[in-house]
Design a protein around this motif. Structure first.
Motif, PDB file in Angstrom:
ATOM      1  N   MET A   1      -9.030   0.188   4.251  1.00  0.00           N
ATOM      2  CA  MET A   1      -8.135   0.576   3.014  1.00  0.00           C
ATOM      3  C   MET A   1      -8.029   1.949   2.631  1.00  0.00           C
ATOM      4  O   MET A   1      -8.985   2.734   2.976  1.00  0.00           O
ATOM      5  CB  MET A   1      -8.478  -0.333   1.894  1.00  0.00           C
TER       6      MET A   1
ATOM      7  N   LEU B   1       0.821  -1.082   0.023  1.00  0.00           N
ATOM      8  CA  LEU B   1      -0.075   0.051  -0.262  1.00  0.00           C
ATOM      9  C   LEU B   1       0.856   1.318  -0.150  1.00  0.00           C
ATOM     10  O   LEU B   1       0.509   2.262  -0.528  1.00  0.00           O
ATOM     11  CB  LEU B   1      -0.949   0.122   1.122  1.00  0.00           C
TER      12      LEU B   1
ATOM     13  N   HIS C   1      -9.727  -2.213  -5.252  1.00  0.00           N
ATOM     14  CA  HIS C   1      -9.169  -3.220  -4.608  1.00  0.00           C
ATOM     15  C   HIS C   1     -10.090  -4.338  -4.586  1.00  0.00           C
ATOM     16  O   HIS C   1     -11.444  -4.274  -4.373  1.00  0.00           O
ATOM     17  CB  HIS C   1      -8.453  -2.985  -3.353  1.00  0.00           C
TER      18      HIS C   1
END
Length: 380
Positions: free
Chosen positions: A49, A25, A57
């Motif tokens: 996220m 990430l 994603h």
């Protein structure tokens, strides 16, 4: 001239812990400045996220490896494993948004060999749909040593599929060939980019008399937390912030809280601002996991690390960093209050090393991919 936004497909699977996803990430955050990134990931997930421009994603149905039997199992499902593989294939097919300019795969072919069928299937579809676009791999600097035949298979896969192998590491600390004997056979594709760590702070807070003791994202490390809690009474001038795994149950946390015998200890289950806490800490005590060490180094925090015996990679990294004075290892013998107290005082009083470590890996990977996609050559 403004170049068009690119599209990158990124594949990352963690079979234990969160380290691989976390560093992926950080790379995606840098890539998102010039590319839309589609991430396919699996294994343990993050509660939240990041929201980044053009970032999508897909979290695949989780398949993990049972360390006792070395077989696949599904922690969240009663379905047979074959059914889950098929569901993953369908999910990938529905998620991908062809065509892409490049693909990045985390760790494969140096690891994730058990997912080889899924990964090579994806590579085949990429070739079919996008032609000869570059496939990049990024891998940590230390591998768990493998037999020669396994290394030969890795070399063959790199030569068949991978344009560049980005090594997350600094060759002045540890070199790839120390744990991968056939490095010379892929030297033309290997690039050290520096460790992948969060960017250092813009301004540095003042260090306080605080010791951050952390377990990391996994289940191991309770012995270390217990030892630190019991040592705290010998260091009344220091505040001990003890951070359990975010997955620790209420009873595990209660068990640790019951051990607290001095007012200078606080037990928490998760720290949102782990790095900020380290910036103002006098010392970090941890298991020396990949991500924790990167946080410790980028914040230049004195550190003690108790390497997990089941992981030779972490032990070697700690040993190499200890050789340069960035972290000091703990052994089982050091986990008594008397010994740990001495270790803590010694480490806090050490002069921090002047040497800088390359920690700009995420930005460096992004820069190199951008240059390659725009048809240029990278200056080393």
């Amino acid at each position: 001239m403004h170049s068009k936004r690119r599209k990158i497909l990124f594949y990352c699977q963690s079979l234990v812990g969160l380290g691989h996803l976390t560093s992926s990430l950080l790379v995606i955050r840098e890539l998102s400045t010039f590319a839309d990134v589609d991430l396919i990931h699996g294994g343990q997930g993050l509660q939240q996220m990041p929201e980044l421009p053009g970032f999508r994603h897909l979290r695949l149905p989780t398949i993990l490896i049972d360390s006792a039997t070395d077989e696949f199992y599904a922690p969240d499902s009663d379905k047979p494993i074959e059914v889950l593989w098929a569901e993953r294939a369908v999910a990938i097919e529905q998620f991908v948004n062809w065509p892409y300019d490049a693909v990045i795969v985390e760790f494969f072919p140096f690891g994730r060999r058990r997912l080889k069928k899924e990964i090579l299937g994806l590579f085949a579809t990429v070739r079919q749909r996008c032609g000869a676009i570059p496939i990049f791999c990024f891998v940590r600097e230390i591998l768990v040593p493998a037999p020669l035949e396994a290394e030969q298979r890795m070399v063959k896969l790199v030569r068949e599929h991978i344009q560049t192998v980005f090594v997350r590491g600094d060759p002045d600390i540890v070199r790839f060939e120390e744990t991968f004997s056939l490095t010379a056979e892929i030297a033309d594709r290997l690039v050290y980019v520096g460790y992948v760590s969060p960017p250092p702070p813009a301004s540095w807070p003042v260090r306080r008399n605080r010791i951050v003791v952390s377990q990391g994202g996994g289940e191991i490390g309770k012995t270390l937390l217990r030892a630190a809690i019991q040592t705290a009474r010998l260091l009344p001038d220091y505040h001990f912030l003890v951070v359990t795994s975010s997955r620790a149950s209420a009873s595990k946390i209660a068990e640790l809280q019951a051990l607290v015998g001095s007012p200078n200890v606080q037990v928490v289950s998760f720290l949102n601002d782990f790095q900020e806490n380290l910036q103002s800490a006098a010392l970090s005590i941890s298991l020396g996991g990949d991500n924790t060490l990167m946080d410790v180094i980028s914040t230049r925090t004195p550190a003690l690390a108790y390497p997990y015996a089941g992981n030779s990679e972490q032990g070697l990294r700690i040993e190499k960093l200890a050789g340069k004075g960035f972290v000091f290892p703990l052994t089982d013998k050091d986990l008594t209050p008397e010994r740990l107290n001495i270790k803590i005082r010694e480490t806090i009083n050490q002069t921090y090393p002047q040497q800088a470590i390359a920690i700009n890996g995420a930005a460096e990977i992004s820069r190199r991919i951008r240059v390659m996609l725009e048809g240029g050559f990278c200056e080393d």
